[in-house]
Design a protein around this motif. Structure first.
Motif: not given
Length: 280
Positions: A204-216, A150-153, A155-160
């Motif tokens: 803005v929303i995309s950046s926030a979503t990436k941050i959420e994925h990175a935190v997760a 799950k962490a890999d997924k 992280a992949e979403k955060a860096s996509r």
């Protein structure tokens, strides 16, 4: 089947939903027989089988689990496999006091330790049945693997790379460039502003979503690392070696005690714990 064992958690959770005058209780676990052995302030239950020493202490309650720490010492001349998935517990409960006609609801004094039956009666709650069979400890390996995956997924979403965000930004820039030196109509201006606002809002929303994925991803990685570092994992103890680690069982708040069965080679040794409720 696991949900069957977790249902009694709702029984204790109902304490907070009871009337304001109903008592509340703090749960705890301790060895039935005092051993005088302690690990980090926690008293340990002890058993010996085939010269192998096993110690067990209660660590804490989690939302859906109860955590113990197991310790094995192998002074023999043979190797020993320790497998956390081979641990089990059997729940037991003290008999409820005889019901009397028109009996009042019991009101234990603050600081008093009571049984599950008395606690339930004092809160006017039904007493759930005991688990019908032995309950196994959680095997940490599948959970560690699942957390890492799950962490890999995440992280992949955060860096996509966000191609749609890039396209909107490019479209906004193109309309701005095209408007230079030209006299826009009101409709053209509104259209350009709308494209610009949409690009800004989306990114803005995309950046926030990436941050959420990175935190997760970070949280999941930390949980996996904690299990790797602290959980008891399947291991071969060579002569003279010892190991300690956490065991995770499903919580069962409506029991008065547990007989934990620790594997030692082809046999199991029982270690008894009492679950107490202290009136707050």
């Amino acid at each position: 089947m696991l949900s069957l064992y977790l249902r009694p958690l709702r029984w204790l959770a109902l304490v907070g939903l009871a009337t304001a005058c109903a008592p509340t209780y703090q749960l705890g676990l301790k060895p039935v027989k005092s051993t005088g052995l302690f690990a980090e302030g926690r008293e340990q239950a002890q058993a010996v089988a085939d010269s192998v020493e096993v110690r067990l202490s209660f660590v804490c309650y989690e939302a859906n689990r109860v955590v113990f720490e197991a310790e094995y010492r192998n002074p023999t001349r043979r190797s020993l496999v320790v497998d956390p998935a081979a641990f089990q517990y059997e729940a037991n409960r003290l008999p409820a006091p005889a019901a009397e006609p028109k009996a009042k609801r019991p009101k234990p004094l603050p600081g008093a330790e009571v049984t599950a039956a008395v606690a339930a009666a004092s809160m006017s709650l039904p007493l759930p049945p005991l688990p019908p069979q032995a309950v196994a400890a959680f095997d940490p390996e599948p959970e560690i693997s699942a957390l890492k995956a799950k962490a890999d997924k995440e992280a992949e979403k955060a860096s996509r790379f966000d191609w749609l965000g890039l396209g909107l930004a490019a479209a906004s820039l193109a309309t701005d460039v095209a408007s230079i030196g030209k006299r826009e109509t009101a409709a053209q201006y509104q259209n350009r502003v709308a494209i610009h606002d949409a690009a800004v809002a989306y990114n803005v929303i995309s950046s926030a979503t990436k941050i959420e994925h990175a935190v997760a991803a970070e949280v999941l990685q930390q949980r996996a690392a904690l299990l790797q570092d602290y959980a008891l994992r399947k291991v071969t103890l060579e002569p003279g070696q010892q190991v300690r680690g956490y065991l995770y069982f499903p919580r069962y708040d409506a029991a008065d005690g547990f007989v934990l069965k620790a594997p030692v080679g082809s046999t199991v040794v029982p270690l008894e714990f009492a679950q107490v409720r202290t009136r707050q």
